[in-house]
Design an enzyme around this catalytic site. Structure first.
Site, PDB file in Angstrom:
ATOM      1  N   LYS A  22       0.897  -1.306  -0.018  1.00 36.02           N
ATOM      2  CA  LYS A  22      -0.242   0.011   0.159  1.00 36.02           C
ATOM      3  C   LYS A  22       0.812   1.226  -0.020  1.00 36.02           C
ATOM      4  CE  LYS A  22      -1.478   1.497   4.220  1.00 36.02           C
ATOM      5  NZ  LYS A  22      -1.128   2.821   4.522  1.00 36.02           N
ATOM      6  N   ASN A  23       1.780   1.095   0.617  1.00 41.64           N
ATOM      7  CA  ASN A  23       2.755   2.427   0.932  1.00 41.64           C
ATOM      8  C   ASN A  23       3.639   2.693  -0.079  1.00 41.64           C
ATOM      9  OD1 ASN A  23       1.418   2.821   3.339  1.00 41.64           O
ATOM     10  ND2 ASN A  23       3.065   2.386   4.501  1.00 41.64           N
ATOM     11  N   ARG A  93      -4.219  10.666   4.755  1.00 39.91           N
ATOM     12  CA  ARG A  93      -3.115  11.622   5.020  1.00 39.91           C
ATOM     13  C   ARG A  93      -2.365  11.817   3.695  1.00 39.91           C
ATOM     14  NH1 ARG A  93      -0.224  13.421   8.017  1.00 39.91           N
ATOM     15  NH2 ARG A  93       1.760  12.636   7.291  1.00 39.91           N
ATOM     16  N   CYS A 117      -3.955  11.764  13.721  1.00 39.30           N
ATOM     17  CA  CYS A 117      -4.370  10.399  13.486  1.00 39.30           C
ATOM     18  C   CYS A 117      -4.386   9.635  14.930  1.00 39.30           C
ATOM     19  CB  CYS A 117      -3.484   9.474  12.601  1.00 39.30           C
ATOM     20  SG  CYS A 117      -1.986   8.792  13.102  1.00 39.30           S
ATOM     21  N   ARG A 122       0.323  14.378  12.964  1.00 37.21           N
ATOM     22  CA  ARG A 122       1.403  14.019  11.712  1.00 37.21           C
ATOM     23  C   ARG A 122       1.496  15.288  10.856  1.00 37.21           C
ATOM     24  NH1 ARG A 122      -0.460   8.396  10.318  1.00 37.21           N
ATOM     25  NH2 ARG A 122       1.065   8.443   8.611  1.00 37.21           N
ATOM     26  N   ASP A 308       5.726   0.439  12.082  1.00 42.12           N
ATOM     27  CA  ASP A 308       4.591  -0.404  11.577  1.00 42.12           C
ATOM     28  C   ASP A 308       4.584  -1.826  12.050  1.00 42.12           C
ATOM     29  OD1 ASP A 308       4.294   1.632   8.631  1.00 42.12           O
ATOM     30  OD2 ASP A 308       4.023   1.990  10.400  1.00 42.12           O
ATOM     31  N   ILE A 330       9.646   6.550  16.346  1.00 41.79           N
ATOM     32  CA  ILE A 330       9.026   7.440  15.608  1.00 41.79           C
ATOM     33  C   ILE A 330       7.866   8.162  15.959  1.00 41.79           C
ATOM     34  CG2 ILE A 330       8.148   7.368  13.224  1.00 41.79           C
ATOM     35  CD1 ILE A 330      10.852   6.193  12.943  1.00 41.79           C
ATOM     36  N   ARG A 400      -7.997  -0.636   5.610  1.00 39.56           N
ATOM     37  CA  ARG A 400      -7.039   0.533   4.665  1.00 39.56           C
ATOM     38  C   ARG A 400      -6.063  -0.057   4.235  1.00 39.56           C
ATOM     39  NH1 ARG A 400      -6.424   5.726   7.790  1.00 39.56           N
ATOM     40  NH2 ARG A 400      -5.139   6.206   5.756  1.00 39.56           N
TER      41      ARG A 400
HETATM   42  C1  EPZ Z   1       4.829   6.751   6.414  1.00 34.86           C
HETATM   43  O1  EPZ Z   1       4.060   7.799   6.834  1.00 34.86           O
HETATM   44  C2  EPZ Z   1       3.897   5.562   6.113  1.00 34.86           C
HETATM   45  N1  EPZ Z   1       2.627   6.018   5.664  1.00 34.86           N
HETATM   46  C3  EPZ Z   1       3.288   5.282   7.583  1.00 34.86           C
HETATM   47  O2  EPZ Z   1       2.757   4.062   7.800  1.00 34.86           O
HETATM   48  C4  EPZ Z   1       4.706   4.942   8.705  1.00 34.86           C
HETATM   49  O3  EPZ Z   1       4.456   4.694  10.035  1.00 34.86           O
HETATM   50  C5  EPZ Z   1       5.808   6.111   8.514  1.00 34.86           C
HETATM   51  O4  EPZ Z   1       6.068   6.448   7.145  1.00 34.86           O
HETATM   52  C6  EPZ Z   1       7.059   5.725   9.147  1.00 34.86           C
HETATM   53  O5  EPZ Z   1       7.667   4.769   8.741  1.00 34.86           O
HETATM   54  C7  EPZ Z   1       2.674   5.794   4.260  1.00 34.86           C
HETATM   55  O6  EPZ Z   1       3.643   5.436   3.824  1.00 34.86           O
HETATM   56  C8  EPZ Z   1       1.456   6.200   3.549  1.00 34.86           C
HETATM   57  P1  EPZ Z   1       7.083  10.053   8.025  1.00 34.86           P
HETATM   58  P2  EPZ Z   1       4.634   9.278   6.742  1.00 34.86           P
HETATM   59  O7  EPZ Z   1       6.818  11.394   7.201  1.00 34.86           O
HETATM   60  O8  EPZ Z   1       5.245   9.498   5.498  1.00 34.86           O
HETATM   61  C9  EPZ Z   1       7.591  13.361  11.265  1.00 34.86           C
HETATM   62  C10 EPZ Z   1       0.948   2.614   8.123  1.00 34.86           C
HETATM   63  O9  EPZ Z   1       0.695   1.964   9.007  1.00 34.86           O
HETATM   64  N2  EPZ Z   1       7.142  14.547  10.261  1.00 34.86           N
HETATM   65  O10 EPZ Z   1       8.253   9.207   7.850  1.00 34.86           O
HETATM   66  O11 EPZ Z   1       3.356  10.143   7.354  1.00 34.86           O
HETATM   67  C11 EPZ Z   1       6.331  12.817  11.688  1.00 34.86           C
HETATM   68  O12 EPZ Z   1       5.415  13.349  12.703  1.00 34.86           O
HETATM   69  C12 EPZ Z   1       1.295   3.970   8.082  1.00 34.86           C
HETATM   70  O13 EPZ Z   1       1.024   2.011   6.779  1.00 34.86           O
HETATM   71  C13 EPZ Z   1       7.401  15.998  10.554  1.00 34.86           C
HETATM   72  O14 EPZ Z   1       7.590  16.258  11.635  1.00 34.86           O
HETATM   73  O15 EPZ Z   1       5.646   9.177   8.092  1.00 34.86           O
HETATM   74  C14 EPZ Z   1       7.025  11.490  12.404  1.00 34.86           C
HETATM   75  O16 EPZ Z   1       7.499  11.761  13.725  1.00 34.86           O
HETATM   76  C15 EPZ Z   1       1.021   4.526   9.614  1.00 34.86           C
HETATM   77  N3  EPZ Z   1       6.977  16.672   9.420  1.00 34.86           N
HETATM   78  C16 EPZ Z   1       8.392  11.101  11.636  1.00 34.86           C
HETATM   79  O17 EPZ Z   1       8.844  12.692  11.019  1.00 34.86           O
HETATM   80  C17 EPZ Z   1       6.720  16.303   8.244  1.00 34.86           C
HETATM   81  O18 EPZ Z   1       6.708  17.159   7.540  1.00 34.86           O
HETATM   82  C18 EPZ Z   1       8.110  10.467  10.526  1.00 34.86           C
HETATM   83  O19 EPZ Z   1       7.142  10.589   9.766  1.00 34.86           O
HETATM   84  C19 EPZ Z   1       6.630  14.835   8.115  1.00 34.86           C
HETATM   85  C20 EPZ Z   1       6.859  14.104   8.703  1.00 34.86           C
END
Ligand code: EPZ
Length: 420
Positions: A22-23, A93, A117, A122, A308, A330, A400
């Site tokens: 999915k991701n 998102r 979420c 996020r 995850d 994370i 999802r």
């Molecule tokens: C991706 O989310 C995945 N979703 C998430 O999987 C996964 O948990 C996450 O990466 C971490 O591996 C998809 O790929 C659709 P990040 P993403 O940006 O991209 C902070 C699932 O279960 N951050 O890597 O949203 C954030 O708060 C989902 O399939 C900022 O501060 O995650 C977090 O602490 C849940 N500012 C860290 O970075 C930003 O602009 C990592 O988030 C962006 C992120």
């Protein structure tokens, strides 16, 4: 709202095919906005988020067709609308991924700000800061990100911490621009690497994918590579591997990218699991394991242990021979599943980004409620080993991200059924 009813106590046995990730599919679908010609994606999972992204692309004016199970044809040549509405973005998102491609190709985009979420805020500040660095004019008005850019151009972007979404999103946006974009502290996840491969097959000039520094040299336009296959879902695979081990079963996972699972397999081995990982045949053969040993987990960006998979391991560790410490590196609040697991008899203490899981003799079935995608999976896994009946409510979270979850588990011998 659908529920799962699970009778615990059955070992999982047999073969299960891992679906497409999915991701990986979500950014790939968004990247098709950059290409004014039809693209065919294969091995796409039938999960709710994919249908939501397909709906969003259709709303923008693209022609989106599910040709058959796993195969989608997307033609964005006729896109006329550049607004991603709140009612879609609040459901998913990852809708934010359409912002950069719309901006790069059409010079404008309006995308609703995503909400939070179940496991905390996020933010998308890295996404916005990156697009601004590339020359976009961005304002937030009435809950929408309103972006304008004559042409995106040269920028050097450094993220405070690794972000899968921001790396994927800004890499996409930078492919059609007048300059060179350097992304420091980039994410190394396989879903980012495969996106870069797709973009390069479409004519983009990208180097460094899979390392801390990604460089994109802008081109004028991208061309369709024809077809592209979505990589297997490493989190779905990890979920079934844990389910096999914790039920004392013997499951062979087909169509697995073993190299995407190194940290998960390492942790499983530490917990006492025995398996054979066959990367040539893309198979992971889980053997009936002994006792579950306690392990300490510290979730981190790829290639570290994936956040995850944290909930699924916690479900397994509730009946380990000792105490495990889980640190969420994370999402410090990603422990809602701990409170539901306690209802099944688990002994878990949660505080400030840590969970201490003390192994108990057994779990007993009870009604529980899912809060997010991976928490739901963890509750189902716990139900597989809990004595008696477990009812997991709000499994729309599961739908999802897991294709045919109860069907695949039933085919492995689990006693699970969906009730409306
Ligand atoms: C991706 O989310 C995945 N979703 C998430 O999987 C996964 O948990 C996450 O990466 C971490 O591996 C998809 O790929 C659709 P990040 P993403 O940006 O991209 C902070 C699932 O279960 N951050 O890597 O949203 C954030 O708060 C989902 O399939 C900022 O501060 O995650 C977090 O602490 C849940 N500012 C860290 O970075 C930003 O602009 C990592 O988030 C962006 C992120």
């Amino acid at each position: 709202m659908d529920k799962f009813v699970i009778e615990g106590g059955y070992k999982l046995r047999g073969e299960v095919r891992v679906s497409g990730a999915k991701n990986a599919a979500l950014p790939l679908f968004a990247a098709s906005i950059l290409i004014p010609e039809p693209v065919v994606f294969r091995n796409v999972p039938d999960v709710a988020d994919v249908f939501t992204m397909a709906e969003l692309l259709s709303d923008l004016g693209a022609r989106v067709e599910r040709v058959e199970k796993g195969t989608w044809r997307i033609d964005t040549s006729s896109i006329s609308n550049t607004t991603a509405p709140y009612e879609v973005v609040k459901r998913m998102r990852a809708s934010i991924y359409v912002l950069g491609p719309l901006l790069a190709r059409f010079g404008r985009a309006e995308v609703s700000l995503p909400g939070g979420c179940a496991f905390g805020p996020r933010p998308v500040d890295f996404h916005i800061r990156g697009l601004k660095a590339m020359g976009a004019d961005i304002r937030v008005e009435h809950g929408y990100i309103v972006a304008r850019a004559e042409r995106l151009g040269t920028a050097s972007i450094a993220f405070d911490k690794k972000s899968v979404g921001a790396t994927a999103h800004l890499m996409m946006a930078a492919t059609i621009s007048d300059g060179e974009v350097i992304i420091e502290n980039a994410a190394l996840e396989p879903e980012v690497v495969t996106l870069a491969e797709f973009l390069k097959l479409s004519g983009a000039e990208i180097t460094g994918e899979g390392t801390d520094e990604v460089i994109v040299r802008g081109v004028d336009a991208l061309r369709s590579p024809g077809e592209f296959e979505v990589i297997p879902d490493r989190i779905e695979a990890g979920t079934y591997a844990v389910a096999s081990f914790m039920t004392g079963g013997e499951v062979t996972l087909k169509n697995v990218c073993v190299e995407h699972l190194r940290s998960v397999l390492e942790k499983l081995r530490e917990a006492g699991a025995s398996f054979e990982a066959d990367s040539r045949n893309r198979e992971l053969r889980m053997f009936p394991g002994g006792r579950i040993a306690p392990v300490d987990i510290f979730t981190a960006p790829f290639p570290g242990f994936p956040t995850d998979m944290q909930a699924q391991f916690m479900a397994m560790l509730t009946v380990a021979d000792g105490t495990s410490v889980i640190r969420e590196g994370i999402y410090p609040d990603r422990f809602k599943h701990a409170f539901e697991l306690t209802r099944l008899g688990a002994d878990i203490k949660v505080d400030d980004g840590f969970a201490v899981v003390k192994g108990v003799e057994k779990l007993t079935g009870a009604p529980v409620m899912a809060s997010d995608l991976r928490a739901s999976a963890a509750l189902v896994l716990a139900g597989l080993i809990a004595e008696g009946t477990t009812v997991v409510d709000r499994i729309y979270h599961l739908d999802r991200g897991y294709e045919d979850f109860e069907k695949k588990l039933s085919s492995l011998g689990a006693h699970i059924r969906r009730i409306k």
